[in-house]
Design an enzyme around this catalytic site. Sequence first.
Site, PDB file in Angstrom:
ATOM      1  CG  ASP A 156      54.818 -58.958  24.580  1.00  0.00           C
ATOM      2  OD1 ASP A 156      53.775 -59.056  25.254  1.00  0.00           O
ATOM      3  OD2 ASP A 156      55.933 -58.805  25.093  1.00  0.00           O
TER       4      ASP A 156
ATOM      5  CD  GLU B 224      50.509 -54.276  29.514  1.00  0.00           C
ATOM      6  OE1 GLU B 224      51.707 -54.421  29.287  1.00  0.00           O
ATOM      7  OE2 GLU B 224      49.973 -54.739  30.531  1.00  0.00           O
TER       8      GLU B 224
END
Length: 561
Positions: free
Chosen positions: A32, A207
């Site tokens: 991420d 997302e």
Amino acid sequence: MRLLLGQVILIQLWVLSAFGIKNPIIPGWNPDPSIIRAGDEYFLATSSFEYWPSTPIYKSKDLANWELYSHAFTRPSQAQLYGVPTGAGTWAPTLSLVNGKYYMATMTRWTYDPVARVWPRVMWVSSHDLKTWSDPIWGDAWGIDPSLFQDPATEKVYLNLMAPNNNIDRIWGIYQCEVDVDSGRCVGEYRPLWNGTLPHNSSARPEGPKMFKRDQWYYLLIAEGGTDDLHRASIARSTSPEGPWEAAPNNPILFNGAYGYDNLTVQSTGHATLFDTPQGESYVAFLARRKINGSSPLGRETFLSPVQWKNGWPIVNGGEPIRLSQSFGNTTDQLSPRNAFTDSFDRANLDPSWYQLRVPYTQNFMMKEDGANGIIFKPNVFGLSDRDTPAAILRKQTSLNMTFSAQLLPTKSGLGYGETVGISAYLSELQHQDIAVSGCVNSTGMCIFTRLMMNSITEYNQVKLNSSTIPSDLTLHIRAQPLSYTLGYSFGMNGTIDWMQEVSSSWLAFAPTNWFVFEGASFALFATGTGQPWPPHAPEVGFSRVTETFYEENIPDYDKW
Ligand SMILES: *[C@@H]1O[C@H](CO)[C@@H](O)[C@H](O)[C@H]1NC(C)=O
Ligand SMILES: *[C@@H]1O[C@H](CO)[C@@H](O)[C@H](O)[C@H]1NC(C)=O
Ligand SMILES: *[C@@H]1O[C@H](CO)[C@@H](O)[C@H](O)[C@H]1NC(C)=O
Ligand SMILES: *[C@@H]1O[C@H](CO)[C@@H](O)[C@H](O)[C@H]1NC(C)=O
Ligand SMILES: *[C@@H]1O[C@H](CO)[C@@H](O)[C@H](O)[C@H]1NC(C)=O
Ligand SMILES: *[C@@H]1O[C@H](CO)[C@@H](O)[C@H](O)[C@H]1NC(C)=O
Ligand SMILES: *[C@@H]1O[C@H](CO)[C@@H](O)[C@H](O)[C@H]1NC(C)=O
Ligand SMILES: *[C@@H]1O[C@H](CO)[C@@H](O)[C@H](O)[C@H]1NC(C)=O
Ligand SMILES: *[C@@H]1O[C@H](CO)[C@@H](O)[C@H](O)[C@H]1NC(C)=O
């Protein structure tokens, strides 16, 4: 993919150049990634789940070589990760600049226990120097992967995140509200922004929204397809940060599983941030896995790829899949293999590359004083299998071909049954492969033992130490190779190693049913009373030195072994 001849030629030139950045740019589990440029320096934050301190921020000047710069959460008041299971904790940071100050928006998932149904609420912290961070401001919204975006045109600040439509059907999409960053309140309507490009139902997971403005367009870059092999990046644009959004004609713009390339080593490419260098070249930083015979012991690492623009749409890596053999950019390649890492524990504080699990609330170790080298553990009742904070320090495994060696401190007396000090190839409280010293099982004296955890099967092996104390030269080793971990010991850092046990690396890359493992492997030093307080008569235990030795890492482009 839709590729023009000119772009193919340009990519070929990059590949042939003597210079080049190689992937992964930050090896070892660092999923991420969110990147921000400050002048000619880049800062990149990644997820750290149940590790403490939380949310590392790396710094680079050349995009190829990164140093650990700071952590966003260093005080328990910022992130209270008590008892969080593997896969929960703090996830998916986004760095942004709001009113001239750095912000990092993120979320904590305390547990994913299906009974508790606890879903994360989002929060953000702020900093003037990306080093010292404020206490969190909690956002009104609940969800995952929050990011703050300040519209340079209006100076309005938006919170974008992945969130459920309501608490009943829980269909996830990208949501937005205008926020007051000081109070966390939505000051504009909370509304659905974009549902991505895939069929929109209860298993859809659009997302990781990242918003940016370039020329006249606002862009919304997201991840889709879940966290596994179908993970990808898609993009849309609009003339307003509030939409409506027009999806790119070449979506997904980053997806190694596409085009029949699911046999490539690099998979799960996505969760990207797009940025420009001071010279105006564009890149994406993103997460990807290196698949080794189907599994990824190092978890999701940070990758980088060049971006070109065509008709106001980004083209990642010339529309080609990401290959490990590729290098790009105008910078010197990273050193490979890297220099050895040695820690003699000879400073007042622990090197910041060492982590503890969850939130330490007792003193679990201390550095040896009086100019002597070493770390002394203060073992408690908890061990590496407990969802608490054992006396353990961990370093991420950063190469698929390396040795982790740790020399123990000598003891004044022997260890009884359960009194344990050792090292581990650690993935989670459910999966760790240990080699350690303890009182023997079923006999007197001390033993060196290995304990392998392979789902519900635990395999224990021991060998007599033949000494009434831990000698000063006893060294434990983990040889990590792409396909296996091997556990052994020697007398002396350079003595002949007796290898006791080998375990397939797929056991360090595996989540038991109903569990999630979002991290990759780490190496741990630990000591434990194994459910009992460390007895007052038991000796002081610890380590005098750790060495990590790196070897060439020839991982093929295709996952064929
Ligand atoms: C996304 O899907 C949700 C739930 O099905 C729906 O309410 C919403 O209007 C959709 N959003 C957009 C921007 O189309
Ligand atoms: C959602 O849509 C995808 C793609 O059509 C499908 O594979 C999946 O089974 C669907 N999930 C549900 C819960 O309907
Ligand atoms: C990988 O898949 C591609 C596309 O299907 C195929 O062309 C190629 O031969 C495969 N490569 C290997 C090494 O299996
Ligand atoms: C790769 O994994 C398969 C199981 O999925 C196993 O049978 C095979 O032995 C492994 N190959 C190597 C080289 O370890
Ligand atoms: C690459 O970098 C060098 C040194 O900074 C510079 O002189 C050169 O012009 C650059 N080349 C390209 C193609 O950007
Ligand atoms: C200890 O003894 C028990 C009972 O005989 C036996 O089941 C177990 O395997 C032994 N463990 C070891 C490590 O020798
Ligand atoms: C202890 O002695 C036994 C018997 O000689 C031997 O098999 C074992 O390897 C020795 N242990 C160590 C740690 O050297
Ligand atoms: C162990 O070997 C390394 C590399 O060969 C050397 O630099 C080091 O001094 C040796 N250490 C000892 C204690 O002999
Ligand atoms: C790992 O390193 C060893 C020792 O240098 C070397 O023989 C081996 O080929 C390397 N493996 C890979 C996959 O690069």
